[in-house]
Design a protein around this motif. Structure first.
Motif, mmCIF file in Angstrom:
data_model
loop_
_atom_site.group_PDB
_atom_site.id
_atom_site.type_symbol
_atom_site.label_atom_id
_atom_site.label_comp_id
_atom_site.label_asym_id
_atom_site.label_seq_id
_atom_site.Cartn_x
_atom_site.Cartn_y
_atom_site.Cartn_z
ATOM 1 N N ARG A 1 0.835 -1.211 0.000
ATOM 2 C CA ARG A 1 0.000 0.000 0.000
ATOM 3 C C ARG A 1 0.863 1.253 0.000
ATOM 4 O O ARG A 1 0.586 2.226 -0.720
ATOM 5 C CB ARG A 1 -0.899 -0.011 1.239
ATOM 6 C CG ARG A 1 -1.792 1.222 1.381
ATOM 7 C CD ARG A 1 -2.670 1.106 2.620
ATOM 8 N NE ARG A 1 -3.534 2.245 2.796
ATOM 9 C CZ ARG A 1 -3.183 3.375 3.409
ATOM 10 N NH1 ARG A 1 -1.917 3.515 3.866
ATOM 11 N NH2 ARG A 1 -4.020 4.375 3.557
ATOM 12 N N VAL B 1 2.173 1.814 -3.437
ATOM 13 C CA VAL B 1 1.128 2.346 -4.329
ATOM 14 C C VAL B 1 0.950 3.842 -4.083
ATOM 15 O O VAL B 1 0.826 4.637 -5.014
ATOM 16 C CB VAL B 1 -0.214 1.609 -4.075
ATOM 17 C CG1 VAL B 1 -1.388 2.358 -4.704
ATOM 18 C CG2 VAL B 1 -0.143 0.187 -4.626
ATOM 19 N N SER C 1 3.141 5.060 -10.568
ATOM 20 C CA SER C 1 3.378 4.152 -11.703
ATOM 21 C C SER C 1 3.452 2.686 -11.251
ATOM 22 O O SER C 1 3.454 1.773 -12.057
ATOM 23 C CB SER C 1 4.705 4.519 -12.378
ATOM 24 O OG SER C 1 5.774 4.215 -11.471
ATOM 25 N N TYR C 2 3.482 2.499 -9.922
ATOM 26 C CA TYR C 2 3.630 1.117 -9.411
ATOM 27 C C TYR C 2 2.297 0.371 -9.503
ATOM 28 O O TYR C 2 1.265 0.870 -9.078
ATOM 29 C CB TYR C 2 4.080 1.164 -7.948
ATOM 30 C CG TYR C 2 4.079 -0.166 -7.240
ATOM 31 C CD1 TYR C 2 3.079 -0.498 -6.322
ATOM 32 C CD2 TYR C 2 5.072 -1.108 -7.507
ATOM 33 C CE1 TYR C 2 3.068 -1.731 -5.677
ATOM 34 C CE2 TYR C 2 5.071 -2.345 -6.868
ATOM 35 C CZ TYR C 2 4.057 -2.646 -5.951
ATOM 36 O OH TYR C 2 4.045 -3.868 -5.313
ATOM 37 N N SER C 3 2.313 -0.829 -10.104
ATOM 38 C CA SER C 3 1.055 -1.611 -10.111
ATOM 39 C C SER C 3 1.236 -2.793 -9.156
ATOM 40 O O SER C 3 2.174 -3.579 -9.299
ATOM 41 C CB SER C 3 0.725 -2.089 -11.526
ATOM 42 O OG SER C 3 1.772 -2.893 -12.007
ATOM 43 N N PRO C 4 0.343 -2.906 -8.186
ATOM 44 C CA PRO C 4 0.470 -3.940 -7.154
ATOM 45 C C PRO C 4 0.291 -5.342 -7.740
ATOM 46 O O PRO C 4 -0.304 -5.493 -8.810
ATOM 47 C CB PRO C 4 -0.646 -3.614 -6.167
ATOM 48 C CG PRO C 4 -1.638 -2.825 -6.939
ATOM 49 C CD PRO C 4 -0.865 -2.083 -7.989
ATOM 50 N N ASP D 1 -1.274 -8.950 -8.553
ATOM 51 C CA ASP D 1 -2.675 -9.198 -8.943
ATOM 52 C C ASP D 1 -3.584 -9.394 -7.735
ATOM 53 O O ASP D 1 -4.686 -8.874 -7.675
ATOM 54 C CB ASP D 1 -2.722 -10.457 -9.839
ATOM 55 C CG ASP D 1 -4.123 -10.727 -10.340
ATOM 56 O OD1 ASP D 1 -4.584 -11.875 -10.252
ATOM 57 O OD2 ASP D 1 -4.785 -9.744 -10.753
ATOM 58 N N ASN E 1 -4.796 -6.184 -6.091
ATOM 59 C CA ASN E 1 -5.270 -5.204 -7.080
ATOM 60 C C ASN E 1 -6.339 -4.271 -6.524
ATOM 61 O O ASN E 1 -6.609 -3.222 -7.074
ATOM 62 C CB ASN E 1 -5.809 -5.926 -8.327
ATOM 63 C CG ASN E 1 -6.916 -6.916 -7.963
ATOM 64 O OD1 ASN E 1 -7.382 -6.926 -6.813
ATOM 65 N ND2 ASN E 1 -7.324 -7.740 -8.916
ATOM 66 N N THR F 1 -5.946 -0.455 -6.112
ATOM 67 C CA THR F 1 -6.111 0.532 -7.195
ATOM 68 C C THR F 1 -7.430 0.334 -7.950
ATOM 69 O O THR F 1 -7.759 1.121 -8.819
ATOM 70 C CB THR F 1 -4.961 0.369 -8.220
ATOM 71 O OG1 THR F 1 -4.937 -1.012 -8.630
ATOM 72 C CG2 THR F 1 -3.621 0.744 -7.609
ATOM 73 N N GLU F 2 -8.191 -0.731 -7.623
ATOM 74 C CA GLU F 2 -9.358 -1.029 -8.476
ATOM 75 C C GLU F 2 -10.680 -1.109 -7.733
ATOM 76 O O GLU F 2 -11.673 -1.507 -8.296
ATOM 77 C CB GLU F 2 -9.165 -2.385 -9.163
ATOM 78 C CG GLU F 2 -8.091 -2.417 -10.227
ATOM 79 C CD GLU F 2 -7.886 -3.860 -10.727
ATOM 80 O OE1 GLU F 2 -6.784 -4.137 -11.208
ATOM 81 O OE2 GLU F 2 -8.826 -4.669 -10.604
ATOM 82 N N GLN G 1 -13.201 -6.388 -3.048
ATOM 83 C CA GLN G 1 -12.123 -5.406 -3.244
ATOM 84 C C GLN G 1 -12.386 -4.146 -2.415
ATOM 85 O O GLN G 1 -11.485 -3.621 -1.752
ATOM 86 C CB GLN G 1 -12.012 -5.059 -4.734
ATOM 87 C CG GLN G 1 -11.409 -6.184 -5.564
ATOM 88 C CD GLN G 1 -11.420 -5.864 -7.041
ATOM 89 O OE1 GLN G 1 -12.251 -5.074 -7.516
ATOM 90 N NE2 GLN G 1 -10.515 -6.462 -7.798
ATOM 91 N N ARG H 1 -9.879 -3.316 0.727
ATOM 92 C CA ARG H 1 -9.194 -2.013 0.599
ATOM 93 C C ARG H 1 -9.442 -1.198 1.870
ATOM 94 O O ARG H 1 -8.526 -0.622 2.472
ATOM 95 C CB ARG H 1 -9.729 -1.286 -0.634
ATOM 96 C CG ARG H 1 -9.454 0.209 -0.712
ATOM 97 C CD ARG H 1 -8.055 0.496 -1.178
ATOM 98 N NE ARG H 1 -7.817 1.920 -1.319
ATOM 99 C CZ ARG H 1 -7.957 2.579 -2.476
ATOM 100 N NH1 ARG H 1 -8.374 1.946 -3.562
ATOM 101 N NH2 ARG H 1 -7.663 3.859 -2.554
#
Ligand SMILES: CC(C)(COP(=O)(O)OP(=O)(O)OC[C@H]1O[C@@H](n2cnc3c(N)ncnc32)[C@H](O)[C@@H]1OP(=O)(O)O)[C@@H](O)C(=O)NCCC(=O)NCCSC(=O)/C=C/CC(=O)O
Ligand SMILES: Cc1cc2nc3c(=O)[nH]c(=O)nc-3n(C[C@H](O)[C@H](O)[C@H](O)COP(=O)(O)OP(=O)(O)OC[C@H]3O[C@@H](n4cnc5c(N)ncnc54)[C@H](O)[C@@H]3O)c2cc1C
Length: 658
Positions: free
Chosen positions: A438, A441, A446-449, A451, A454, A457-458, A478, A482
Motif C-alpha cells: 500500500r 502504491v 506508476s507502481y502496479s500492485p 494481482d 489489485n 487501485t481497483e 475489493q 481495501r
C-alpha cells in the motif's frame, strides 16, 4: 442404507468426473486406489481396535506401520513420487511418527545444503540409514526464531562447531520424530564465529548412535509427554552440553564459515533459511482440505442416513440433512472445503514457481510467497479445525464417540493452527506485506500492485449489483479489503504521529492488521475459486457439475459477506437493506446443492478404512457398524459382565448403611 443408495441414484452429479478433477486425472485416482487396497488388505494396518489402544500402544503400532510401509510396501508398490507417497501416508492414517524425516529434515538439506552436503546426506536419508527431524523450537521460543538461544560457536583450531544449550529455555522442545526415533536433526542455532553472533543458521547434528541408538555424548533427549492429541508422534526435547560437530555440518548453500572462521554472508536473503517452513505452510492448505473433506464425508453421509422426529403423522422421521439449519451448516462447509482446495492448488503452484526462480537466485516472488503462504496457511487451518468441530456437533451424541472419526480428525488438525507458525503471527506477516505494498502504491503512481492486491487501485462498487455475478462479488470484496487495509495502515500511522515507536504503533494496530490480513486472504480464496471454475478444465466438465461448482462458489463468497457484513457495510460495498437478498441467494444455492450432497462427498473418494468412522460408511449401515464397534470395548469384557470396580468400590457403596 436404502436412503443413501436412493440419494446417490437420484443425484445428477458426475461423481467420477469430479474425483478425477480433484486428484489430477484417472491415472492418479487408479494409482491412489491401488495403494489404498494394498494397505487395506495388509493385516499390519488393521484398525479394528485402533480406538481402544493406549497412548504407548498407539505409538508403537504407528512406528511399526511406518517402518513396514517403508521397508515392504514402498518397494513392492514401487512408490517413488510425492503423490504416491502422500497416498500411502493418507491411507495408513494417524500421525506418521517418522514423517519429519521426509517432510522437514530432507527438504532442508535439499533447500539449504551445498551440492557436496546434498551428495553426502541425501543418500543416507533416502535409504533410511539415518532418521532426521527439524529441531527449531525451544522451550522459551517458537515464534521468535531470531530469539532462539541454542549456540553454535566455531572453533577454528579444530574446525568444529560447539553446539550448546546455554539456558533451560534453550532446550529444544516440541520437534516431532525427535523424542524416540531420530538419529539426526536439523538444528537452527546462533552461529558465533570470531566472537560475533551471525544469527540463526541451520546445522546437522547427530543425536543418537547408529550402533545402538543411545544418545550421543553431551546430548539429553526424550519425549515431552502426553498432548491434546498426536499420541502417535514422539514430540521430543533435546539438550546440548557442548556437542562438537564438523564445520561442514553447517548447511552452506547460502552462507558459509571458512576454515579460519571467516563468515560469508548469503548473497540473496537471510530468510532463505526459513525456506522449509514456507514449504510446509504451502502444503498445509492441502492438508486442511483433506481433513475437512473427510469430516464432511462423515457428516453428510450420516445426515442423510440419520432420521430424527416425525414431523407429519404417518410419515417417516425427517432426515437430518432435510432440516434447513443442517443444510446451511454442512453445505456452507462444503463450499468452504472447495474454496480451500482451489487456493491450496494456487499456493502450491506459487511455491513451485518461486522455488524455480530462487534456483536462479531471483528473489522477486519470495515476499509474495511468504505473505500468501502465511495467510492461506492461517485461514485454511482455522477453517478446517473449526469446520471439523462443526461437523462433529452436527452429528449429535454419536459425533462425540471416537467411533465417529471426528475426535481423531480434530486433534490431528487443530495443532496446525499453531505449528509451522502460529496463525496470528503469520497473519501479521501477511499484514506487513500488505501495508508495504500500500505504501508503494501511495508513493509511486506508476507502481502496479501484484494481482492479488489489485484492490488497492481497483476497488469500485458496481452499479445495479447482481449478487450472483462473480465479478460483482469480487468487486464487493475489493472494496471491503481495501477499507480494511486502509484502516490498519491509518491506525499504525496514527500511532507514529503521536510519537509511538514502530513496535508500539504496530502493536496498537494488531487487531486491525490481523483483520486486514484475514480479509485479504478470504478475497484471495474467493478469487481463486471463481478463477479456477472458469478455467478450461472445469468448462469441459458436464454442465451440471459446472453448475454445482458455481453454486458452491456463490455460497462460499456470499456467506463470508453475510458473516462479515459489518466490514462490507463499513466499506460502502453493500447496504444493510441488501442483506436479505444475499441471504436468499445463499439459501437458493444451498437448495440447489442439497440433491448433490452425497455425490459431492463421494467424489472425495475416501475408503471407509481411511475415514475410520461408523457414521461415515459409504453403505450407510451406521447402526450395525456401531453395534459391532462396541463389541471390542474391553470395558465390557469382564467375567459375567461385572467390571472389577464393582468389587473394589461400588459394592461397598451399595451396601453401606448411610
Ligand atoms: C514470524 C517470523 C516470520 C519473523 O521472522 P523475522 O526474522 O523476525 O522477520 P521479520 O518479521 O522481522 O521480517 C523481516 C523480513 O523478512 C521477511 N520474512 C520473514 N519470514 C520470511 C520467510 N519465511 N520467507 C521470506 N521472507 C520472510 C518479512 O516479510 C520481512 O520482510 P520485509 O521486506 O517486510 O522487511 C519468524 O520468526 C517465523 O517464521 N516464526 C514462526 C516460527 C515457525 O514457523 N516455526 C515452525 C517450526 S517447525 C514446526 O512447527 C513443525 C511442525 C511439525 C509438522 O509440520 O508436522
Ligand atoms: C503438534 C506440534 C508439533 C510441532 N512440531 C514441531 C517440529 O517438528 N519442529 C519444531 O521446531 N517445532 C515444532 N512445533 C512447535 C511450533 O512450531 C511452535 O509451537 C509454534 O511455532 C508457536 O510457537 P510458540 O509455541 O512458542 O508460541 P508463542 O510464540 O509463545 O505464541 C503464543 C501466542 O502468543 C502470540 N504471539 C507470539 N508472538 C507474537 C507476535 N510477535 N505478535 C503477535 N502475537 C504473538 C501468538 O499469537 C500465540 O497465540 C510443534 C508444535 C506442535 C503443537
Amino acid at each position: 442404507m436404502e436412503t443413501i443408495a436412493a440419494e446417490r441414484k437420484a443425484s445428477k452429479l458426475a461423481t467420477k468426473e469430479l474425483t478425477y478433477f480433484l486428484y489430477g486425472g484417472e491415472e492418479m485416482v487408479l494409482r491412489k486406489r491401488e495403494i489404498e487396497n494394498a494397505v487395506i488388505s495388509d493385516p499390519t494396518y488393521d484398525i479394528t481396535k485402533y480406538h481402544y489402544l493406549t497412548r504407548e500402544e498407539l505409538f508403537e503400532q504407528a512406528v511399526k506401520k511406518s517402518v513396514h510401509s517403508i521397508t515392504k510396501l514402498m518397494p513392492e508398490l514401487d512408490i517413488l513420487g510425492v503423490f504416491e507417497r502422500h497416498s500411502l501416508t493418507s491411507v495408513i492414517g494417524g500421525e506418521n511418527p517418522l514423517s519429519l524425516h521426509t517432510d522437514m529434515f530432507m527438504p532442508t538439506i535439499t533447500g539449504q545444503g551445498s551440492d557436496e552436503q546434498q551428495e553426502k546426506w541425501l543418500p543416507l536419508a533416502t535409504n533410511y540409514k539415518i532418521i532426521g527431524c527439524y529441531a527449531q523450537t525451544e522451550m522459551g521460543h517458537g515464534t521468535y526464531v531470531r530469539g532462539l538461544e541454542t549456540t553454535a560457536t566455531y572453533d577454528p583450531v579444530k574446525q568444529e562447531f560447539d553446539i550448546h544449550s546455554p539456558t533451560l529455555t534453550s532446550i529444544k522442545w516440541w520437534p516431532g520424530t525427535l523424542g524416540v526415533n531420530a538419529t539426526h536433526a536439523i538444528v537452527p542455532a546462533r552461529l558465533i564465529t570470531k566472537g560475533e553472533d551471525k544469527g540463526i543458521h541451520n546445522f546437522i547434528v547427530q543425536l543418537r548412535s547408529l550402533d545402538n541408538h543411545t544418545a550421543m555424548k553431551g546430548i539429553t533427549i526424550g519425549d515431552i509427554g502426553p498432548k491434546f492429541g498426536y499420541a502417535e508422534m514422539d514430540n521430543g526435547f533435546l539438550k546440548f552440553e557442548h556437542v562438537r560437530i564438523p564445520r561442514d555440518n553447517l548447511l552452506m548453500r547460502f552462507s558459509q564459515v571458512l576454515p579460519d572462521g571467516t563468515y560469508v554472508r548469503p548473497k540473496t536473503s537471510s530468510k532463505l533459511s526459513y525456506g522449509t517452513m514456507v514449504l510446509i505452510r504451502a502444503g498445509l492448505s492441502k492438508f486442511s482440505f483433506e481433513m475437512l473433506s473427510r469430516a464432511l464425508t462423515i457428516a453428510i453421509r450420516y445426515s442423510i442416513v440419520r432420521r430424527q422426529t416425525q414431523n407429519r403423522p404417518g410419515e417417516a422421521e425427517t432426515q437430518l440433512l432435510d432440516y434447513v439449519n443442517q443444510q446451511h451448516t454442512l453445505i456452507t462447509l462444503l463450499a468452504t472445503v472447495f474454496g480451500i482446495y482451489f487456493v491450496s492448488q494456487d499456493t502450491i503452484q506459487l511455491y513451485v514457481k518461486t522455488q524455480s526462480q530462487l534456483n536462479e537466485e531471483n528473489m522477486e516472488l519470495l515476499p509474495e510467497l511468504h505473505a500468501s503462504s502465511s495467510g492461506v496457511k492461517a485461514i485454511s487451518t482455522n477453517l478446517a479445525s473449526q469446520g471439523i468441530e462443526t461437523c462433529r456437533i452436527a452429528c449429535g451424541g454419536h459425533g462425540y464417540s471416537l467411533s465417529s472419526g471426528f475426535p481423531f480428525l480434530y486433534q490431528s488438525t487443530t495443532p496446525s493452527m499453531t505449528y509451522e507458525g502460529d496463525n496470528n503471527v503469520l497473519l501479521l506477516q501477511t499484514a506487513r506485506y500488505l501495508i508495504k505494498i500500500r505504501k508503494e502504491v501511495q508513493e509511486d503512481p506508476s507502481y502496479s500492485p501484484p494481482d492479488n492486491v489489485n484492490y488497492l487501485t481497483e476497488a469500485v462498487r458496481p452499479r445495479n449489483i447482481n449478487f450472483r455475478s462473480p465479478q460483482h462479488q469480487l468487486a464487493l470484496y475489493q472494496c471491503m479489503v481495501r477499507a480494511c487495509v486502509d484502516r490498519a495502515a491509518t491506525k499504525v500511522s496514527q500511532g507514529e504521529k503521536i510519537g509511538l515507536d514502530y513496535f508500539d504503533a504496530w502493536n496498537a494496530a494488531a487487531v486491525e492488521l490481523i483483520q486486514c490480513a484475514e480479509a485479504h486472504t478470504h478475497y484471495v480464496m474467493v478469487k481463486s475459486f471463481i478463477e479456477n471454475i472458469d478455467k478450461e478444465e472445469v468448462r469441459n466438465m458436464s454442465p451440471y457439475n459446472q453448475f454445482i461448482l458455481k453454486c458452491l462458489s456463490d455460497i462460499f463468497s456470499l456467506n463470508y459477506i453475510l458473516n462479515k457484513s459489518g466490514l462490507f457495510i463499513e466499506a460502502g460495498a453493500i447496504y444493510g437493506r441488501e442483506l436479505n437478498e444475499i441471504r436468499e441467494v445463499i439459501q437458493s444455492q444451498i437448495l440447489e446443492v442439497r440433491p448433490a450432497a452425497v455425490s459431492l462427498v463421494d467424489a472425495f473418494d475416501y475408503p471407509d478404512f481411511v475415514l475410520r468412522s461408523v457414521l461415515g460408511r459409504k453403505d450407510g449401515d451406521v447402526y450395525t457398524a456401531m453395534w459391532e464397534w462396541v463389541q471390542h470395548n474391553p470395558r465390557n469384557k469382564h467375567k459375567n459382565g461385572v467390571h472389577p470396580v464393582y468389587k473394589k468400590y461400588t459394592r461397598k457403596l451399595l451396601r453401606a448403611k448411610m
